[in-house]
Design a protein around this motif. Structure first.
Motif, mmCIF file in Angstrom:
data_model
loop_
_atom_site.group_PDB
_atom_site.id
_atom_site.type_symbol
_atom_site.label_atom_id
_atom_site.label_comp_id
_atom_site.label_asym_id
_atom_site.label_seq_id
_atom_site.Cartn_x
_atom_site.Cartn_y
_atom_site.Cartn_z
ATOM 1 N N PHE A 56 0.833 -1.212 0.000
ATOM 2 C CA PHE A 56 0.000 0.000 0.000
ATOM 3 C C PHE A 56 0.863 1.257 0.000
ATOM 4 O O PHE A 56 0.530 2.247 -0.663
ATOM 5 N N ILE A 57 1.974 1.225 0.738
ATOM 6 C CA ILE A 57 2.892 2.373 0.757
ATOM 7 C C ILE A 57 3.468 2.612 -0.641
ATOM 8 O O ILE A 57 3.512 3.748 -1.125
ATOM 9 N N ALA A 58 3.889 1.520 -1.304
ATOM 10 C CA ALA A 58 4.440 1.632 -2.661
ATOM 11 C C ALA A 58 3.401 2.216 -3.620
ATOM 12 O O ALA A 58 3.717 3.087 -4.444
ATOM 13 N N GLN A 230 4.301 2.511 16.101
ATOM 14 C CA GLN A 230 5.293 2.436 15.033
ATOM 15 C C GLN A 230 4.667 2.370 13.646
ATOM 16 O O GLN A 230 5.159 2.988 12.693
ATOM 17 N N THR A 231 3.591 1.601 13.505
ATOM 18 C CA THR A 231 3.009 1.377 12.177
ATOM 19 C C THR A 231 1.915 2.377 11.805
ATOM 20 O O THR A 231 1.697 2.641 10.616
ATOM 21 N N CYS A 232 1.236 2.946 12.799
ATOM 22 C CA CYS A 232 0.122 3.861 12.502
ATOM 23 C C CYS A 232 0.542 5.323 12.411
ATOM 24 O O CYS A 232 -0.092 6.099 11.683
ATOM 25 N N LEU A 233 1.596 5.697 13.146
ATOM 26 C CA LEU A 233 2.020 7.099 13.163
ATOM 27 C C LEU A 233 2.338 7.653 11.769
ATOM 28 O O LEU A 233 1.864 8.748 11.425
ATOM 29 N N PRO A 234 3.122 6.940 10.930
ATOM 30 C CA PRO A 234 3.396 7.478 9.583
ATOM 31 C C PRO A 234 2.124 7.718 8.773
ATOM 32 O O PRO A 234 2.001 8.742 8.102
ATOM 33 N N TYR A 283 7.603 7.933 5.350
ATOM 34 C CA TYR A 283 7.661 6.461 5.318
ATOM 35 C C TYR A 283 9.094 5.940 5.379
ATOM 36 O O TYR A 283 9.345 4.857 5.906
ATOM 37 N N GLY A 284 10.026 6.720 4.854
ATOM 38 C CA GLY A 284 11.430 6.302 4.893
ATOM 39 C C GLY A 284 12.039 6.403 6.281
ATOM 40 O O GLY A 284 12.840 5.563 6.682
ATOM 41 N N LEU A 285 11.642 7.430 7.032
ATOM 42 C CA LEU A 285 12.233 7.661 8.353
ATOM 43 C C LEU A 285 11.429 7.047 9.499
ATOM 44 O O LEU A 285 11.999 6.668 10.522
ATOM 45 N N LYS A 286 10.105 6.969 9.344
ATOM 46 C CA LYS A 286 9.245 6.531 10.438
ATOM 47 C C LYS A 286 8.799 5.066 10.350
ATOM 48 O O LYS A 286 8.233 4.543 11.312
ATOM 49 N N THR A 287 9.036 4.419 9.220
ATOM 50 C CA THR A 287 8.689 2.998 9.100
ATOM 51 C C THR A 287 9.960 2.181 9.296
ATOM 52 O O THR A 287 10.894 2.264 8.492
#
Length: 303
Positions: A56-58, A230-234, A283-287
Motif C-alpha cells: 500500500f505504501i508503494a 510504530q506502524t500507525c504514526l506514519p 515512510y522512509g524515516l518513520k517505518t
C-alpha cells in the motif's frame, strides 16, 4: 476544427523570474521522483517488504509520482514560454488526472487503515483476511473508483458552454468551474456526491479504524501499543498533511478573487510540492523496516 485555449493567469512576474521558477520546480520534481522511486524500489527488491502494508505504501508513493507528472511537465514548459496557455481539452484532462489521483490517495490511506486495523485488532486472522488477491483488489479499486467518478464529471463538464477563457491558477483544477457561463446544478450535485464517496467516506472510515486501534492498544500490553505507534504514526502524519493540503486547495478555489495573486501562487506551489515530497520522507524515516533498508542502501553507496 476549432481549438479553445485557456490562459493560465496564476503566475506572478514569470517574465522576470522564469529561470528561478524553472530551476526551483525542476529540482523539486527530480527530488520527488528520486525519493519516491527509491522507497518503491526498496519495497520491490526486498522480499521481507512484500507485505500488505508496504504494498500500500508503494502504491501511495507511485500515486504521488503520477500526480506530480500530471502537473510538473506542463508547469515547467509554461515557465519558459512567452504565453502560459493550455487547450481546453488538455486542461480538462489535467483536472481529471489531478482529482482522480487525489481521490486515490484517500482510498489508499483507507486501505492502509483497514490493514492496520486487522493487524492490531485481529492479529490471528490477519494472514487469512489480508491475502494477496484482496490487497491487489484494494489497490486496483483505489485507482479505479475515483477514475470512474471523475470521468462522469469531466463528460458533464465538456458539454457546458464557456464564457471566460482565463483561469486564475497555474494548473487546471476545480477553478475551471469559473469558466462556465452558467453553473450547472447537475454538476454541483454530482460534485458533492463525488466529494462524499471518495473523500469524506474514506475519511470517516479512517477515523473509525484508528479509533478502534486506539481502544484496543490502550487495553493491551506495551508490545501492542508499541506496534500500533510504530506502524500507525506514519499513516496518520500523511493523512493529516494531505487533509490540510486538500482543505488548502478548496479555500484557494473558493476565495480566489479575495486572495492576493502572490499569496495564491505561493499556496498553490505548496500544494503541489509538499505532499509528494513529504510522503517518502515520512515512510522512509518513520517505518522501521524501510528505514533499515534505506540505511543499508546509503551505507553501501558511501563505500
Amino acid at each position: 476544427m476549432n481549438v479553445t485555449h485557456i490562459t493560465l493567469d496564476g503566475h506572478v512576474e514569470v517574465e522576470k523570474y522564469r529561470y528561478v521558477y524553472f530551476v526551483f520546480m525542476f529540482t523539486s520534481y527530480i527530488l520527488i521522483l528520486s525519493s519516491n522511486t527509491t522507497v518503491v524500489c526498496l519495497i520491490v527488491i526486498h522480499r521481507n517488504l512484500h507485505e500488505p502494508m508496504y504494498i500500500f505504501i508503494a502504491a501511495l508513493l507511485m500515486n504521488s509520482m503520477l500526480f506530480s507528472t500530471a502537473v510538473y511537465p506542463k508547469l515547467l514548459i509554461d515557465f519558459l514560454s512567452e504565453k502560459q496557455i493550455i487547450t481546453y481539452e488538455v486542461c480538462l484532462f489535467q483536472t481529471y488526472l489531478s482529482y482522480s489521483l487525489s481521490g486515490s490517495e484517500f482510498l489508499l490511506l483507507a486501505a492502509m487503515a483497514y490493514d492496520r486495523y486487522v493487524s492490531i485488532c485481529k492479529p490471528l486472522r490477519y494472514p487469512t483476511i489480508m491475502r494477496k488477491t484482496k490487497v491487489s483488489s484494494l489497490v486496483v479499486l483505489a485507482w479505479l473508483v475515483p477514475a470512474c467518478h471523475i470521468t462522469v464529471a469531466v463528460i458533464l463538464f465538456a458539454h457546458l458552454k464557456l464564457c471566460s477563457f482565463t483561469l486564475k491558477s497555474i494548473y487546471c483544477n476545480s477553478s475551471v468551474n469559473y469558466l462556465l457561463c452558467v453553473a450547472s446544478r447537475a454538476l454541483v450535485i454530482y460534485g458533492l456526491v463525488v466529494l462524499f464517496n471518495i473523500t469524506l467516506l474514506p475519511m470517516f472510515f479512517i477515523l473509525f479504524t484508528y479509533t478502534m486501534i486506539l481502544i484496543v492498544a490502550c487495553k493491551s500490553c506495551g508490545e501492542v501499543r508499541k506496534k500500533a505507534a510504530q506502524t500507525c504514526l506514519p499513516h496518520l502524519l500523511v493523512l493529516l498533511n494531505y487533509s490540510c493540503l486538500l482543505t488548502y486547495d478548496v479555500i484557494i478555489v473558493r476565495l480566489e478573487s479575495d486572495i492576493p495573486k502572490t499569496v495564491h501562487f505561493v499556496m498553490t506551489l505548496q500544494i503541489i510540492i509538499y505532499n509528494p515530497l513529504f510522503n517518502p520522507v515520512i515512510y522512509g524515516l518513520k517505518t522501521k523496516e524501510i528505514y533499515k533498508h534505506l540505511r543499508r542502501f546509503f551505507s553501501h553507496r558511501r563505500k
